[in-house]
Design an enzyme around this catalytic site. Structure first.
Site, short mmCIF file in Angstrom:
data_model
loop_
_atom_site.label_atom_id
_atom_site.label_comp_id
_atom_site.label_asym_id
_atom_site.label_seq_id
_atom_site.Cartn_x
_atom_site.Cartn_y
_atom_site.Cartn_z
N LYS A 1 8.25 20.21 37.64
CA LYS A 1 8.29 21.38 36.76
C LYS A 1 9.33 22.40 37.20
CE LYS A 1 5.24 24.71 37.33
NZ LYS A 1 5.96 26.01 37.53
N LYS B 1 12.87 33.64 41.74
CA LYS B 1 11.91 32.62 42.16
C LYS B 1 12.43 31.21 41.89
CE LYS B 1 8.38 30.41 43.62
NZ LYS B 1 7.01 30.44 43.11
N THR C 1 5.45 30.41 38.38
CA THR C 1 6.88 30.10 38.26
C THR C 1 7.14 29.65 36.83
OG1 THR C 1 6.93 29.42 40.57
CG2 THR C 1 8.76 28.72 39.17
#
Length: 303
Positions: free
Chosen positions: A245, A177, A101
């Site tokens: 993150k 995503k 990702t």
């Protein structure tokens, strides 16, 4: 038709499942992991282990990278010092499949960088968890140039139950995503909030879980992650810092176009609070530990 030889870099929860699935589907598998002994343990049931990414890349038609983030992917490809990575060892016409990702703009730039070296690139973030990776039922959100799909399509279809082809160049896969991660992160955060309120109000946690998972308020994340809370088990399948993150990437992407994301921002703050409180490496369900005045169920770990 001969199947491509596949190299898997990163044998964590998802990478190990992907490697197992591809091996079960008849692909010749090469593996590499920075942790001592991990690759050797995998190849006990078939495959070849390599000490570094360059050695793996030299014998692989398709290299699948399943590491945590963009920085680790850069290291996989180009080495920590710009030398000794997979990119220099890959044969022209080989394909690099990026499953992390990352910032979509980073993925676009990486496609151009590898294309300049004569290599194909597939922007291919994954979702579904370790169990679905191991059973070949995970989801891939991909985008790539037609020639990259032609080179790696059989591998993509061999490692996932759903392979979405979302565009003819890198970027769209990573955009989809991070939108998925927006929902996943918010769902975990609100599931924790709901369970915490129940505990605060003296509701039996197991009864609350039973009712919610059979009612309209349920979500996949509530059902999956609050089971960890009930077990008192915060062994990291996906750590708190992963959502620090990933939600950070979501907010960065939206900030560039001044698009407001109030729920994602709140969830991000919750994961940040959990991380700085000492739960960074625990399962992301440990975000529930930020709520005061509650007693959490106990299990493998004391909450």
């Amino acid at each position: 038709m001969t199947k491509p030889t596949v190299g898997i870099i990163g044998l964590g929860a998802m990478g190990a499942g992907i490697a197992k699935t591809l091996r079960n589907n008849g692909f010749t598998i090469h593996v590499c992991d920075v942790r001592p002994g991990v690759a050797d343990a995998f190849v006990a049931d078939g495959g070849t282990a390599h000490a570094n990414t360059a050695a793996l890349a030299a014998v692989s038609d398709v290299v699948v990278s399943v590491v945590v983030n963009a920085a680790q992917t850069e290291s996989v490809l180009f080495g920590d010092d710009g030398k000794g990575g997979a990119a220099a060892a890959m044969c022209p016409g080989s394909t690099f499949v990026m499953c992390s990702t990352v910032d979509p703009n980073w993925s676009v730039a990486m496609e151009a960088r590898l294309n300049a070296l004569g290599l194909h690139y597939v922007d291919a973030p994954i979702s579904g968890g370790a169990a679905k990776a191991a059973s070949g039922q995970m989801t891939m959100m991909t985008s790539a140039k037609p020639e990259a799909y032609a080179a790696a399509g059989a591998v993509l279809d061999g490692m996932a139950g759903k392979v979405y082809r979302l565009g003819d160049k890198a970027g769209a896969g990573s955009k989809v995503k991070i939108i998925n991660q927006l929902l996943a992160g918010v769902h975990i955060a609100v599931a924790a909030e709901a369970m915490a309120l129940g505990l605060r109000e003296g509701v039996d946690a197991a009864a609350l879980y039973e009712v919610i998972t059979h009612s309209a308020g349920n979500s996949w994340m509530f059902e999956n992650r609050m089971a960890h809370v009930l077990a008192g088990d915060y062994t990291p399948l996906s750590a708190v810092d992963i959502f620090v993150k990933d939600l950070g990437l979501v907010l960065d992407t939206a900030r560039a176009s001044k698009f407001p994301l109030p729920l994602a921002a709140t969830a991000h703050q919750m994961f940040m609070q959990a991380s700085t409180a000492g739960f960074a490496k625990e399962d992301d369900s440990a975000v529930i530990k930020i709520f005061p005045g509650i007693t959490l169920p106990e299990g493998k770990e004391k909450a």
